[in-house]
Design an enzyme around this catalytic site. Structure first.
Site, PDB file in Angstrom:
ATOM      1  N   ASP A 510       0.879  -1.460  -0.363  1.00 20.29           N
ATOM      2  CA  ASP A 510       0.198  -0.048  -0.289  1.00 20.29           C
ATOM      3  C   ASP A 510       0.801   1.243  -0.132  1.00 20.29           C
ATOM      4  OD1 ASP A 510      -2.211   1.196   0.266  1.00 20.29           O
ATOM      5  OD2 ASP A 510      -2.231   1.406   1.965  1.00 20.29           O
ATOM      6  N   GLU A 513       2.493   4.823  -4.265  1.00 18.09           N
ATOM      7  CA  GLU A 513       2.315   5.998  -5.459  1.00 18.09           C
ATOM      8  C   GLU A 513       3.759   6.858  -5.699  1.00 18.09           C
ATOM      9  OE1 GLU A 513      -1.200   4.604  -4.205  1.00 18.09           O
ATOM     10  OE2 GLU A 513       0.028   5.878  -3.113  1.00 18.09           O
TER      11      GLU A 513
END
Length: 929
Positions: A510, A513
C-alpha cells in the site's frame, strides 16, 4: 429498446497513404497545409467562422475583442489545440500572441464549450521538418530538424525518428534527441529480428511540417494523423497531436469514471497520487495506453512508453494530443483488428500476467480495526461457524508496532503466529500489509530495517545526498529506493526475518505512489525545474510533490521526476521476487500503485472507496479498465472502505464482488463491521449463496486466468470485446462477462427488485436453472439437454428487464459454451477435492465448446514445465454416443481405484515406459455421463 446511431469516421485527408516501407516520398508531399486540404473546405471554414464571429458579436455586445487574423478563423473549435495549457493562468491575448498563437475567446458559459481553448495553434505554427529518411533492416530511420524555436525552454533542434515494422499488427515509432541521450523507461520490451512481411497497415509521412499518417489497409480508416498540430519536443515538454477515428476511446488510467471516456474538453492526467477515488482526479497508477473502437467493429490501441507525468490535453472527441514532461516519445500501435487481439498484442510488449495461486481466487476478508489478533481470529471462527467460504484472512497496519514495517504489536497481536497456524490447518491463507515508508525515528540500533537501509544507502536521497525524510503512518520516514537492486535484497532479508515468526502467504503493498503526508519532505523541495518545471501538469494539488516526495529526489536509476510513476511497479517486482524465494511457490501480491507490466508481479485493488452506491457502480468500469491494462487480478473493496454500509448495499455489493476477479471485503476502523456474519440471516444467506456460486465456478475462473497468463486474454471482459460489431455494447459498463461465456448483470441501485440489462444477440441460458436441471437429477457429471422452458432468452440484441429480488444476482450462460464447475466447499482447497461437473449450453446448431486447465494450484511455472492437464470439451451435433473403453495416458503409477459417476470400475494398467496408461472397459456411457 434504445436505438443507437451509427458512427461516422471523419478521415483526415492530409495526403494519400502509400505502402509501408516506402523510400523518400514524392516531392508532392514536401509542402503541405495538413490541417485544411482542398479549396472548398478552406473557403467554407473561412465563411462559417466569419459569420459565426459576426453573429456572436451582435448577440454578446462585442465580447470577442479584436478580430482574429483570417488564418485563425479557419480553425474550427474541434481542431483547436491548446497553445497555453498552463493552469492557474488567465490567458490574455498578449500572452497568447507572444507564443505566436491564435486568440479567440469562446462565448461565456456556452454549453459544452467551457474547455475550448482561447489560445490555440495557427496552421502555420513552426514545427519540425523531415530532413532525411532511410531504410533499415526493420523499418526506417529519419532526421527531424526544427529551424524556429518554440516557446518552451531548451527546445531540441534535431530529433531522431526510428520506425520498426515489428509484426503484421504492431508498429513501433520512436522520436528522441538525435544528439544527446535522454531518460527512457527501464522496461524490458521484445526485440524483433526481422521486418514484418505482410502488415495490415500503411504508413506515410509528410515532410514539412513533419507528420505521421497511419491507415488500416482493409478499411482505409486513418488511425493516426499527427499533421493536425505541431510537434513540440523541448527538454521538459513533449507533445504530439492526432485525430482519433471515433469518439469511442478507453484506457488512459488510473481515473474514476465510465469505461468509455467522455472526451468533450476533458483533461486526463497520469501521475500516481494517493487520494480516495474521485472523478477528474489523477489516481494511484499511470497507464498511458488507449484502445479505440472504429466504425464497423475494428479496434486499435496505442501505448506511449513513457513514465513521466503526462496526460491528454482537452479537446473535442476526435482530437487527441498526448503530452509528457520528460523522456522520449516511444509509441507502439496495435492493429487488432478486434479488441481482444489489441489487448493480447499490447501484452506481448509489456508482458503477460502471472498465473495466480488458486487460493488467490477465493474470498478474502480484511478490516483496519480488528484491534487484535484475537479479534481477527473471532471473525475467522464466525465465518467457519456459518460455513461461509473464505480463503484469505488479512490484517491492516494495526498489527504493527507503532505502524512500523516488519514489526508486531506484542500486546494486541501476540497470538498472530497461532492464528496463522490455525488458518493453515484449515486450508486458509494469511496476508499482511506493508508500506514503503520506513520509520526513521527509532533509537539507533533498535530498528534494523532503517539502520541497515541507511548503512547500505538504499533510500531516496535529497539533492544534497541525504535520505529524504517525509511522514507516513509511523511518523517521520525514509523511502526505500526499489530502483536499486540492492534494495531488493534488503527487502527480502526483512521479509525472511518476519516470515520466520509469522509465516504469511501473501503481501499487500500500500501507499506506494509513494504517499507522503507532507508535500515533498520535512524541508520542502529545493528550487529548480524538476520540482517546478516550465509546465506543471493538471495534477491534484497543482504540484508534482503534492502528497508525495520531491521530484528532484535522487534514486539509483534516475531522479524521481522520471521514476515516480514506476515506484509501485518496482516495489511489486521486489515483493514478488522475495515471496518466491521465501515460499518457493507462486507469489500473491496486491498493489495500490501500478504501471504497465504490473500484471507480471501483482494484482490491484481500486483503492480507498466509500460505502456508497455510486462507488459500487464505478467499480465495474474500474475493473474492466485494468483488464485492458493487463492486470486481470483486480477488484474493489466490497461494501466500501470508508463510511458505514447498509445491509442492502452490502448484500448487492457482495453479489457483484463475488464476480470480481479478486474478491475482498474490507473496511476502515471506527466503522461497524461488514463481514457477512454480522448481518441478518436473510442477508447472510444471500452472501453465502453467491460465494458458493463463485466457488463452484473456480475451475472455469482458474482456466480464464491460465488463458490470460498464456496469451493475454481478459478475465473480466467488456461486452463489446465479444460483440464488437454491435455498437450498442460500446458504452456498456454496468455489466460484464467472465471470459466469453458468463454474463453478470448486478443490481446497482437501492430499493429495487429488478434490473435492466443488455442481452447481446444469441441464446442465453439462466445459470441457476441450467445448473439445477443439469446437475440435480442423478450422478451425471455433465448435461447436454436444453434446460427447462423459460430458462433461456433468444435475443436479437436488446435491453431486458430481469427479476432481481435481494437474494438474487442475474447470471446468464452464452450459447455454445461449456463451463467446468465443482461442488463448492468453504475453501478452494476443499473445493478442489470435489468432483468436476460440466455445464453445457448448446448453441442453436447443437454445438458447444469449453476448456479446463488443471494443476496443483500453487507451484511455480507448471505450464512451462509441463506439470498440468489441459482438457478441451467439444460438442458437435450432439447425439447419443456409447463409449466402450476409456484410456488415460501419462499415468506414472497404478491408481488405487477408478470411479465413474461415483461407482468403482475395474481397470487395467499398462506399465509401458513410453506411454504408461490405464484402461477402463465399460458400456452404456452416453453423453450425459
Amino acid at each position: 429498446m434504445k436505438s443507437y446511431q451509427k458512427l461516422t469516421t471523419a478521415q483526415p485527408a492530409a495526403c494519400q497513404l502509400e505502402e509501408e516501407g516506402a523510400a523518400p516520398l514524392p516531392s508532392g508531399h514536401g509542402k503541405l497545409a495538413p490541417w485544411w486540404v482542398g479549396s472548398g473546405l478552406l473557403v467554407a471554414s473561412v465563411l462559417l467562422s466569419t459569420i459565426t464571429v459576426w453573429v456572436l458579436r451582435q448577440v454578446s455586445g462585442g465580447w470577442l475583442g479584436p478580430t482574429a487574423p483570417p488564418k485563425c478563423l479557419v480553425v474550427p473549435e474541434s481542431h483547436r489545440f491548446d497553445c497555453y495549457p498552463e493552469r492557474r493562468v488567465v490567458v490574455t491575448q498578449e500572452l497568447c500572441e507572444s507564443r505566436g498563437c491564435c486568440f479567440i475567446q469562446s462565448p461565456p458559459l456556452a454549453e459544452g464549450k467551457q474547455g475550448v481553448p482561447w489560445c490555440f495553434y495557427p496552421p502555420d505554427f513552426p514545427s519540425y521538418t523531415l530532413e532525411s529518411l532511410n531504410q533499415t533492416a526493420l523499418g526506417m530511420v529519419g532526421l527531424l530538424v526544427r529551424r524556429e524555436k518554440a516557446y518552451y525552454p531548451r527546445d531540441i533542434e534535431r530529433l531522431r525518428l526510428d520506425v520498426e515494422f515489428e509484426t503484421d499488427t504492431r508498429l513501433h515509432i520512436k522520436i528522441t534527441d538525435a544528439t544527446n541521450p535522454r531518460y527512457e523507461v527501464p522496461l524490458d520490451v521484445p526485440r524483433v529480428m526481422k521486418r514484418a512481411e505482410n502488415p495490415i497497415y500503411n504508413l506515410n509521412f509528410t515532410w514539412d511540417p513533419f507528420g505521421v499518417l497511419l491507415q488500416r489497409k482493409a478499411t482505409g480508416t486513418v488511425l493516426l494523423n499527427t499533421t493536425v498540430a505541431p510537434l513540440i519536443f523541448a527538454d521538459q515538454f513533449l507533445q504530439i497531436s492526432t485525430l482519433l477515428p471515433s469518439k469511442f476511446l478507453y484506457g488512459l488510467g488510473e481515473h474514476r469514471g465510465s469505461l468509455l471516456h467522455s472526451l468533450y474538453w476533458n483533461t486526463l492526467t497520469l501521475w500516481a497520487r494517493d487520494v480516495s477515488p474521485t472523478e477528474s482526479f489523477n489516481l494511484y497508477g499511470a497507464h498511458p495506453f488507449y484502445l479505440v473502437m472504429e466504425e464497423g467493429g475494428n479496434a486499435h490501441g496505442v501505448f506511449l512508453l513513457n513514465s513521466n507525468a503526462m496526460g491528454r490535453c482537452p479537446g473535442d472527441p476526435k482530437p487527441a494530443c498526448p503530452w509528457t514532461i520528460g523522456g522520449v516519445l516511444d509509441f507502439y500501435i496495435f492493429l487488432g483488428p478486434d479488441p481482444n487481439m489489441v489487448i493480447q498484442q499490447y501484452q506481448q510488449v509489456i508482458g503477460f500476467p502471472a498465473m495466480p495461486p488458486i487460493w488467490a481466487l477465493g474470498f478474502h476478508l480484511c478490516r483496519w480495526g480488528y484491534g487484535s489478533s484475537n479479534g481477527t481470529w473471532q471473525t475467522v471462527r464466525s465465518m467457519r461457524n456459518y460455513q461461509i467460504p473464505q480463503d484469505g484472512q488479512w490484517n491492516d497496519i494495526d498489527y504493527m508496532d507503532g505502524y512500523r514495517d516488519f514489526t508486531l504489536d506484542s500486546q494486541k497481536f501476540a497470538s498472530l503466529p497461532s492464528l496463522v497456524e490455525d488458518l493453515h490447518k484449515h486450508g486458509q491463507r494469511y496476508v499482511m500489509i506493508l508500506d514503503p515508508g520506513i520509520s526513521s525515528t527509532s533509537p539507533q540500533g533498535s530498528y534494523w530495517p532503517f539502520d541497515e537501509g541507511l548503512r547500505r544507502g538504499l533510500f531516496l536521497n535529497t539533492t544534497q545526498g541525504q535520505p529524504l525524510i517525509g511522514q507516513v503512518w509511523p511518523g517521520f520516514t525514509a523511502f526505500a529506493d526499489f530502483s536499486n537492486p540492492d534494495t531488493h535484497q534488503w527487502w527480502l532479508e526483512n521479509l525472511q526475518h518476519f516470515h520466520a515468526h509469522v509465516p504469511f502467504d501473501g503481501l499487500w503493498i500500500d501507499m506506494n505512489e509513494p504517499s507522503n503526508f507532507m508535500d515533498g519532505s520535512e524541508d520542502g523541495c529545493p528550487p529548480g525545474e524538476l520540482d517546478n518545471p516550465p509546465y506543471t501538469p493538471a495534477v491534484l494539488g497543482d504540484s508534482l510533490s503534492a502528497k508525495t516526495v520531491c521530484a528532484s529526489a535522487k534514486q539509483k536509476v534516475s531522479v524521481h521526476y522520471n521514476l515516480h510513476n514506476l515506484y509501485g511497479l518496482m516495489e511489486a517486482k521486489a515483493t514478488a521476487s522475495a515471496l518466491i524465494k521465501i515460499r518457493g511457490k507462486r507469489p500473491f501480491v496486491i498493489s495500490r500503485s501500478t504501471f504497465p507490466s504490473q500484471g507480471r508481479y501483482s494484482g490491484h485493488w481500486l483503492g480507498d472507496n466509500r460505502s456508497q452506491w455510486k462507488d459500487m457502480r464505478y467499480s465495474i468500469p474500474g475493473l474492466l479498465s485494468f483488464s485492458l491494462f493487463g492486470i486481470p487480478l483486480v477488484g474493489a473493496d466490497i461494501c466500501g472502505f470508508s463510511g458505514s454500509t447498509s445491509e442492502e448495499l452490502c448484500t448487492r455489493w457482495m453479489q457483484l464482488g463475488a464476480f470480481y476477479p479478486f474478491t475482498r471485503n474490507h473496511n476502515t476502523q471506527n466503522e461497524k463491521a461488514q463481514d457477512p456474519t454480522v448481518f441478518s440471516p436473510a442477508a447472510r444467506t444471500a452472501m453465502k449463496d453467491v460465494l458458493l456460486t463463485r466457488y463452484s465456478l473456480l475451475p472455469f475462473l482458474y482456466t480464464l486466468f491460465h488463458r490470460a497468463h498464456l496469451q493475454g486474454d481478459t478475465v473480466a471482459r467488456p461486452l463489446f470485446f465479444e460483440f464488437p460489431w454491435d455498437e450498442a455494447t460500446w458504452e456498456l459498463d454496468r455489466q460484464f462477462l467472465w471470459g466469453r461465456s458468463l454474463l453478470v448483470t448486478p443490481v446497482l441501485e437501492p430499493g429495487v427488485d429488478s434490473v435492466t440489462g443488455y442481452v447481446p444477440q444469441g441464446t442465453w441460458y439462466d445459470f441457476y436453472t441450467v445448473r439445477i436441471s443439469c446437475l440435480s437429477p442423478g450422478p451425471s457429471h455433465s448435461c447436454l439437454s436444453p434446460p427447462a422452458q423459460g430458462s433461456s432468452v433468444n435475443s436479437s440484441g436488446e435491453m431486458l428487464k430481469m427479476s432481481a429480488p435481494l437474494e438474487h444476482l442475474n447470471l446468464h450462460i452464452r450459447e455454445g459454451s461449456i463451463l467446468p464447475t465443482q461442488k463448492p466447499g468453504t475453501t478452494t482447497e476443499a473445493t478442489r477435492g470435489n468432483p468436476l461437473r460440466l455445464i453445457v449450453a448448446l448453441s442453436s446448431h447443437a454445438t458447444a465448446w469449453g476448456d479446463l486447465f488443471w494443476d496443483d494450484g500453487e507451484s511455480l511455472d507448471t505450464f512451462e514445465k509441463g506439470n498440468y492437464s489441459y482438457v478441451v470439451f467439444n460438442v458437435t451435433q450432439a447425439t447419443k454416443v456409447t463409449v466402450g473403453t476409456l484410456s488415460i495416458f501419462g499415468v506414472q503409477k497404478p491408481p488405487s481405484k477408478v470411479l465413474l459417476n461415483g461407482q468403482e470400475k475395474p481397470f487395467s494398467y499398462l506399465d509401458n515406459q513410453v506411454w504408461p496408461h490405464f484402461r477402463v472397459p465399460f458400456a452404456g456411457w452416453g453423453p450425459q455421463s
